[in-house]
Design a protein around this motif. Structure first.
Motif, PDB file in Angstrom:
ATOM      1  N   SER A   1      -0.102 -14.377 -13.073  1.00 51.57           N
ATOM      2  CA  SER A   1      -0.175 -13.108 -12.347  1.00 51.57           C
ATOM      3  C   SER A   1       0.747 -12.055 -12.936  1.00 51.57           C
ATOM      4  CB  SER A   1       0.243 -13.309 -10.884  1.00 51.57           C
ATOM      5  OG  SER A   1      -0.595 -14.200 -10.224  1.00 51.57           O
ATOM      6  N   VAL A   2       0.339 -10.798 -12.751  1.00 51.52           N
ATOM      7  CA  VAL A   2       1.236  -9.668 -12.965  1.00 51.52           C
ATOM      8  C   VAL A   2       2.042  -9.531 -11.682  1.00 51.52           C
ATOM      9  CG1 VAL A   2       1.347  -7.150 -13.176  1.00 51.52           C
ATOM     10  CG2 VAL A   2      -0.279  -8.444 -14.582  1.00 51.52           C
TER      11      VAL A   2
ATOM     12  N   HIS B   1      -3.150 -11.744  -9.237  1.00 54.70           N
ATOM     13  CA  HIS B   1      -3.594 -12.890 -10.016  1.00 54.70           C
ATOM     14  C   HIS B   1      -4.589 -12.490 -11.105  1.00 54.70           C
ATOM     15  CE1 HIS B   1      -5.592 -16.757 -10.865  1.00 54.70           C
ATOM     16  NE2 HIS B   1      -4.379 -17.248 -10.607  1.00 54.70           N
ATOM     17  N   ARG B   2      -4.599 -13.272 -12.172  1.00 53.98           N
ATOM     18  CA  ARG B   2      -5.522 -13.039 -13.273  1.00 53.98           C
ATOM     19  C   ARG B   2      -6.974 -12.954 -12.784  1.00 53.98           C
ATOM     20  NH1 ARG B   2      -5.320 -15.437 -18.982  1.00 53.98           N
ATOM     21  NH2 ARG B   2      -3.520 -16.492 -18.134  1.00 53.98           N
ATOM     22  N   GLY B   3      -7.325 -13.729 -11.770  1.00 54.78           N
ATOM     23  CA  GLY B   3      -8.688 -13.693 -11.237  1.00 54.78           C
ATOM     24  C   GLY B   3      -9.056 -12.324 -10.689  1.00 54.78           C
ATOM     25  N   ALA B   4      -8.091 -11.630 -10.082  1.00 53.72           N
ATOM     26  CA  ALA B   4      -8.354 -10.275  -9.596  1.00 53.72           C
ATOM     27  C   ALA B   4      -8.634  -9.349 -10.772  1.00 53.72           C
ATOM     28  CB  ALA B   4      -7.171  -9.768  -8.781  1.00 53.72           C
ATOM     29  N   PHE B   5      -7.860  -9.499 -11.838  1.00 52.68           N
ATOM     30  CA  PHE B   5      -8.096  -8.687 -13.030  1.00 52.68           C
ATOM     31  C   PHE B   5      -9.445  -9.022 -13.664  1.00 52.68           C
ATOM     32  CE2 PHE B   5      -3.488  -8.229 -12.690  1.00 52.68           C
ATOM     33  CZ  PHE B   5      -3.346  -6.865 -12.891  1.00 52.68           C
ATOM     34  N   ARG B   6      -9.832 -10.291 -13.629  1.00 53.68           N
ATOM     35  CA  ARG B   6     -11.131 -10.698 -14.170  1.00 53.68           C
ATOM     36  C   ARG B   6     -12.245  -9.923 -13.468  1.00 53.68           C
ATOM     37  NH1 ARG B   6     -11.814 -15.683 -12.204  1.00 53.68           N
ATOM     38  NH2 ARG B   6     -10.198 -16.474 -13.570  1.00 53.68           N
TER      39      ARG B   6
ATOM     40  N   GLU C   1      -0.060   1.996  -4.691  1.00 51.46           N
ATOM     41  CA  GLU C   1      -0.600   2.525  -3.435  1.00 51.46           C
ATOM     42  C   GLU C   1      -1.354   1.439  -2.665  1.00 51.46           C
ATOM     43  OE1 GLU C   1      -2.883   5.996  -4.503  1.00 51.46           O
ATOM     44  OE2 GLU C   1      -1.121   6.956  -5.368  1.00 51.46           O
ATOM     45  N   ALA C   2      -2.060   0.578  -3.380  1.00 46.79           N
ATOM     46  CA  ALA C   2      -2.774  -0.524  -2.720  1.00 46.79           C
ATOM     47  C   ALA C   2      -1.786  -1.476  -2.053  1.00 46.79           C
ATOM     48  CB  ALA C   2      -3.643  -1.278  -3.733  1.00 46.79           C
ATOM     49  N   ALA C   3      -0.654  -1.726  -2.708  1.00 45.77           N
ATOM     50  CA  ALA C   3       0.372  -2.591  -2.108  1.00 45.77           C
ATOM     51  C   ALA C   3       0.927  -1.953  -0.834  1.00 45.77           C
ATOM     52  CB  ALA C   3       1.492  -2.869  -3.103  1.00 45.77           C
ATOM     53  N   SER C   4       1.237  -0.670  -0.904  1.00 47.08           N
ATOM     54  CA  SER C   4       1.758   0.018   0.280  1.00 47.08           C
ATOM     55  C   SER C   4       0.740   0.026   1.411  1.00 47.08           C
ATOM     56  CB  SER C   4       2.153   1.454  -0.077  1.00 47.08           C
ATOM     57  OG  SER C   4       3.238   1.453  -0.976  1.00 47.08           O
ATOM     58  N   ALA C   5      -0.518   0.249   1.077  1.00 42.25           N
ATOM     59  CA  ALA C   5      -1.573   0.257   2.098  1.00 42.25           C
ATOM     60  C   ALA C   5      -1.728  -1.118   2.735  1.00 42.25           C
ATOM     61  CB  ALA C   5      -2.895   0.712   1.480  1.00 42.25           C
ATOM     62  N   LYS C   6      -1.640  -2.179   1.930  1.00 39.10           N
ATOM     63  CA  LYS C   6      -1.779  -3.533   2.478  1.00 39.10           C
ATOM     64  C   LYS C   6      -0.598  -3.862   3.386  1.00 39.10           C
ATOM     65  CE  LYS C   6      -3.285  -8.135   1.331  1.00 39.10           C
ATOM     66  NZ  LYS C   6      -3.909  -8.946   0.288  1.00 39.10           N
TER      67      LYS C   6
ATOM     68  N   GLY D   1      10.771  -7.153   2.828  1.00 40.55           N
ATOM     69  CA  GLY D   1      11.297  -8.295   2.095  1.00 40.55           C
ATOM     70  C   GLY D   1      10.322  -9.436   1.908  1.00 40.55           C
ATOM     71  N   MET D   2       9.160  -9.373   2.567  1.00 39.44           N
ATOM     72  CA  MET D   2       8.165 -10.436   2.432  1.00 39.44           C
ATOM     73  C   MET D   2       7.217 -10.106   1.278  1.00 39.44           C
ATOM     74  SD  MET D   2       5.465 -11.819   5.241  1.00 39.44           S
ATOM     75  CE  MET D   2       6.072 -13.419   5.723  1.00 39.44           C
ATOM     76  N   SER D   3       7.140 -11.004   0.325  1.00 44.05           N
ATOM     77  CA  SER D   3       6.277 -10.792  -0.833  1.00 44.05           C
ATOM     78  C   SER D   3       4.811 -10.855  -0.429  1.00 44.05           C
ATOM     79  CB  SER D   3       6.576 -11.830  -1.911  1.00 44.05           C
ATOM     80  OG  SER D   3       7.871 -11.622  -2.421  1.00 44.05           O
ATOM     81  N   LEU D   4       3.972 -10.279  -1.276  1.00 43.70           N
ATOM     82  CA  LEU D   4       2.541 -10.228  -0.989  1.00 43.70           C
ATOM     83  C   LEU D   4       1.745 -10.304  -2.279  1.00 43.70           C
ATOM     84  CD1 LEU D   4       1.295  -6.645  -0.655  1.00 43.70           C
ATOM     85  CD2 LEU D   4       3.751  -7.034  -0.686  1.00 43.70           C
ATOM     86  N   HIS D   5       0.432 -10.432  -2.142  1.00 45.14           N
ATOM     87  CA  HIS D   5      -0.440 -10.388  -3.305  1.00 45.14           C
ATOM     88  C   HIS D   5      -1.581  -9.432  -3.020  1.00 45.14           C
ATOM     89  CE1 HIS D   5      -2.932 -13.143  -0.959  1.00 45.14           C
ATOM     90  NE2 HIS D   5      -3.925 -12.775  -1.739  1.00 45.14           N
ATOM     91  N   LEU D   6      -2.108  -8.868  -4.087  1.00 45.00           N
ATOM     92  CA  LEU D   6      -3.270  -7.992  -3.982  1.00 45.00           C
ATOM     93  C   LEU D   6      -4.488  -8.711  -4.525  1.00 45.00           C
ATOM     94  CD1 LEU D   6      -1.863  -4.586  -5.311  1.00 45.00           C
ATOM     95  CD2 LEU D   6      -2.158  -5.296  -2.930  1.00 45.00           C
ATOM     96  N   THR D   7      -5.606  -8.508  -3.872  1.00 40.76           N
ATOM     97  CA  THR D   7      -6.878  -9.017  -4.368  1.00 40.76           C
ATOM     98  C   THR D   7      -7.571  -7.905  -5.148  1.00 40.76           C
ATOM     99  OG1 THR D   7      -8.112  -8.268  -2.442  1.00 40.76           O
ATOM    100  CG2 THR D   7      -7.099 -10.482  -2.308  1.00 40.76           C
TER     101      THR D   7
END
Length: 98
Positions: A13-14, A28-33, A58-63, A72-78
Motif C-alpha cells: 500500500s501507499v 492498497h495496490r488493489g485500489a490502484f489496480r 480530500e477523500a481521506a478527510s471526507a471518509k 489518531g485512528m488510522s484508516l484506508h481508502l478504497t
C-alpha cells in the motif's frame, strides 16, 4: 508526524499521514489496480498518488467525517472513496453537461 508519502511492502500500500488527524491513511495496490486499470507497480501507485494527491487527501478527510473516525485512528481508502472524489472534482471543474 511528517508529510512523507511512501510505499509499504508489508501491506502492499501507499501510506500517507492525514494532516490534522494524527493518523496514517493506506491505499492498497488493489485500489490502484481498479483506478489505473492495470496491475500497478509500487512506482505506478506512488506516481498516481502524486498526480492526484489533493483528491486522495480530500477523500481521506471526507471518509473521516462520513464515518466519524476518531482522531489518531488510522484508516484506508478504497478505489470507490478515491473515484468519488475524482468525479466530484471533475464535475466541479467542467460543470454539468446537458
Amino acid at each position: 508526524m511528517n508529510d512523507e508519502v511512501r510505499w509499504r511492502d508489508d501491506i502492499a500500500s501507499v501510506v500517507f499521514p492525514v494532516r490534522g488527524h494524527g493518523a496514517i491513511c493506506a491505499v492498497h495496490r488493489g485500489a490502484f489496480r481498479t483506478l489505473i486499470g492495470v496491475e500497478p507497480s509500487p512506482e505506478d501507485c506512488l506516481g498516481y498518488f502524486r498526480r492526484f494527491e489533493a483528491a486522495f487527501r480530500e477523500a481521506a478527510s471526507a471518509k473521516i467525517a462520513r464515518k466519524g473516525i476518531s482522531v489518531g485512528m488510522s484508516l484506508h481508502l478504497t478505489s470507490r472513496d478515491v473515484a468519488r472524489k475524482l468525479l466530484e472534482d471533475y464535475q466541479i471543474a467542467n460543470g454539468e453537461k446537458s
